[in-house]
Design a protein around this motif. Structure first.
Motif, PDB file in Angstrom:
ATOM      1  N   GLY A  68       0.810  -1.209   0.000  1.00 47.15           N
ATOM      2  CA  GLY A  68       0.000   0.000   0.000  1.00 47.15           C
ATOM      3  C   GLY A  68       0.841   1.256   0.000  1.00 47.15           C
ATOM      4  O   GLY A  68       1.981   1.259  -0.456  1.00 47.15           O
ATOM      5  N   SER A  69       0.280   2.345   0.512  1.00 44.89           N
ATOM      6  CA  SER A  69       0.921   3.652   0.435  1.00 44.89           C
ATOM      7  C   SER A  69       1.819   3.924   1.639  1.00 44.89           C
ATOM      8  O   SER A  69       1.577   3.431   2.738  1.00 44.89           O
ATOM      9  N   THR A  70       2.859   4.721   1.389  1.00 40.36           N
ATOM     10  CA  THR A  70       3.731   5.186   2.464  1.00 40.36           C
ATOM     11  C   THR A  70       4.217   6.580   2.094  1.00 40.36           C
ATOM     12  O   THR A  70       4.261   6.939   0.914  1.00 40.36           O
ATOM     13  N   ASP A  71       4.548   7.394   3.097  1.00 48.60           N
ATOM     14  CA  ASP A  71       4.964   8.779   2.872  1.00 48.60           C
ATOM     15  C   ASP A  71       6.415   8.988   3.264  1.00 48.60           C
ATOM     16  O   ASP A  71       6.947   8.307   4.138  1.00 48.60           O
ATOM     17  N   SER A  72       7.029   9.986   2.637  1.00 45.23           N
ATOM     18  CA  SER A  72       8.385  10.382   2.999  1.00 45.23           C
ATOM     19  C   SER A  72       8.347  11.259   4.242  1.00 45.23           C
ATOM     20  O   SER A  72       7.275  11.619   4.745  1.00 45.23           O
ATOM     21  N   ASN A  73       9.542  11.619   4.740  1.00 43.61           N
ATOM     22  CA  ASN A  73       9.618  12.666   5.746  1.00 43.61           C
ATOM     23  C   ASN A  73       9.243  13.997   5.095  1.00 43.61           C
ATOM     24  O   ASN A  73       9.378  14.185   3.895  1.00 43.61           O
ATOM     25  N   ASN A  74       8.724  14.926   5.899  1.00 40.27           N
ATOM     26  CA  ASN A  74       8.368  16.246   5.372  1.00 40.27           C
ATOM     27  C   ASN A  74       9.602  16.964   4.845  1.00 40.27           C
ATOM     28  O   ASN A  74      10.696  16.836   5.393  1.00 40.27           O
ATOM     29  N   TYR A  75       9.428  17.716   3.778  1.00 36.79           N
ATOM     30  CA  TYR A  75      10.524  18.541   3.289  1.00 36.79           C
ATOM     31  C   TYR A  75       9.984  19.918   2.913  1.00 36.79           C
ATOM     32  O   TYR A  75       8.813  20.068   2.558  1.00 36.79           O
ATOM     33  N   ALA A  76      10.834  20.928   3.060  1.00 34.22           N
ATOM     34  CA  ALA A  76      10.452  22.302   2.757  1.00 34.22           C
ATOM     35  C   ALA A  76      11.021  22.708   1.411  1.00 34.22           C
ATOM     36  O   ALA A  76      12.150  22.359   1.069  1.00 34.22           O
ATOM     37  N   ILE A  77      10.219  23.416   0.648  1.00 33.64           N
ATOM     38  CA  ILE A  77      10.695  23.996  -0.612  1.00 33.64           C
ATOM     39  C   ILE A  77      10.460  25.498  -0.528  1.00 33.64           C
ATOM     40  O   ILE A  77       9.323  25.954  -0.537  1.00 33.64           O
ATOM     41  N   ASP A  78      11.520  26.241  -0.423  1.00 37.31           N
ATOM     42  CA  ASP A  78      11.406  27.696  -0.343  1.00 37.31           C
ATOM     43  C   ASP A  78      12.072  28.293  -1.575  1.00 37.31           C
ATOM     44  O   ASP A  78      13.266  28.525  -1.611  1.00 37.31           O
ATOM     45  N   THR A  79      11.269  28.506  -2.609  1.00 35.50           N
ATOM     46  CA  THR A  79      11.796  29.095  -3.840  1.00 35.50           C
ATOM     47  C   THR A  79      11.368  30.551  -3.994  1.00 35.50           C
ATOM     48  O   THR A  79      11.403  31.113  -5.082  1.00 35.50           O
ATOM     49  N   VAL A  80      10.938  31.159  -2.877  1.00 38.00           N
ATOM     50  CA  VAL A  80      10.562  32.574  -2.883  1.00 38.00           C
ATOM     51  C   VAL A  80      11.726  33.389  -2.330  1.00 38.00           C
ATOM     52  O   VAL A  80      12.127  33.215  -1.185  1.00 38.00           O
TER      53      VAL A  80
END
Length: 242
Positions: A185-197
């Motif tokens: 079934g489904s599994t998630d990664s660790n959270n990651y931040a994307i700051d392209t501003v």
């Protein structure tokens, strides 16, 4: 030749955390008795065998020869000569593969990428980037160098966002282990931040009418927290800041 009467004899198998019973189905009046076993989810064995020398039980029935003498039910020691494991190399794999996802760099900025590692509990086939749902980014270069257990890819941000709860979700029901079991079934990664501003700033001089010897407070306010800011980043007309 043996005859079976009464109940249904069983043979207890060693199949991992839960042992399974084979039920007698046919063979009375012959020298071969046939038992049936259906592999269930979670069953696992590298070389299928019964659990012990006493694994064969009558279960309310009887096994006798033509002279009506009871059969000896004691079996060969598992793994020894004449045992199931010694006579047949039967592999049982009823365990579905699971996976974990790790994003190496969890704070990405403009132009940066991150290594993503997807590790399965066993080797799998059929795994592609189409099995991954990537929040505000894309993965590329998916490959495995160890036969399908550990896979790596490159995460590239594609959307400007300051969200810090982005995830890569794997729907691994489209992959299969070498026995053909679909992923669990489904599994998630660790959270990651994307700051392209990119940060912006405003500058306010408190006293805009200065004479010789006077000073004024200057306030520089950024749109977000910044680092490495020094007076060298300021160009001051007819004055200096300190």
């Amino acid at each position: 030749m043996v005859n079976t009467t009464g109940g249904t004899p069983t043979l207890q198998l060693e199949t991992g955390s839960t042992d399974r019973a084979l039920n007698y189905v046919s063979g009375s009046s012959s020298n071969t008795l046939t038992f049936s076993y259906t592999i269930q989810a979670g069953d696992i064995s590298a070389d299928l065998d019964y659990v012990s020398t006493s694994a064969l039980t009558l279960n309310g029935g009887a096994i006798r020869d033509a002279l009506n003498q009871n059969a000896t039910l004691t079996l060969a020691t598992p793994g020894a000569a004449n045992s199931l494991g010694a006579n047949k190399a039967i592999v049982v794999d009823g365990v579905r593969p699971t996976a974990s996802i790790v994003v190496a760099d969890t704070a990405l900025k403009i132009g940066e990428t991150s290594l993503v590692t997807i590790t399965f509990s066993e080797a799998v086939t059929g795994f592609t980037t189409a099995d991954l749902n990537v929040a505000n980014g894309a993965v590329s270069g998916l490959s495995s160098s160890d036969g399908g257990v550990t896979w790596t890819a490159t995460l590239t941000p594609t959307v400007s966002t300051t969200d810090t709860t982005n995830l890569i979700t794997l729907d691994n029901t489209g992959v299969a282990d070498l026995a053909g079991n679909a992923g669990s079934g489904s599994t998630d990664s660790n959270n990651y931040a994307i700051d392209t501003v990119r940060p912006t700033a405003s500058i306010v001089v408190a006293d805009t009418a200065l004479q010789a010897g006077e000073t004024s407070l200057v306030t520089i306010t950024f749109s977000e927290a910044v680092s490495s800011f020094t007076t060298a980043d300021l160009n001051v007309a007819n004055g200096a800041v300190s």
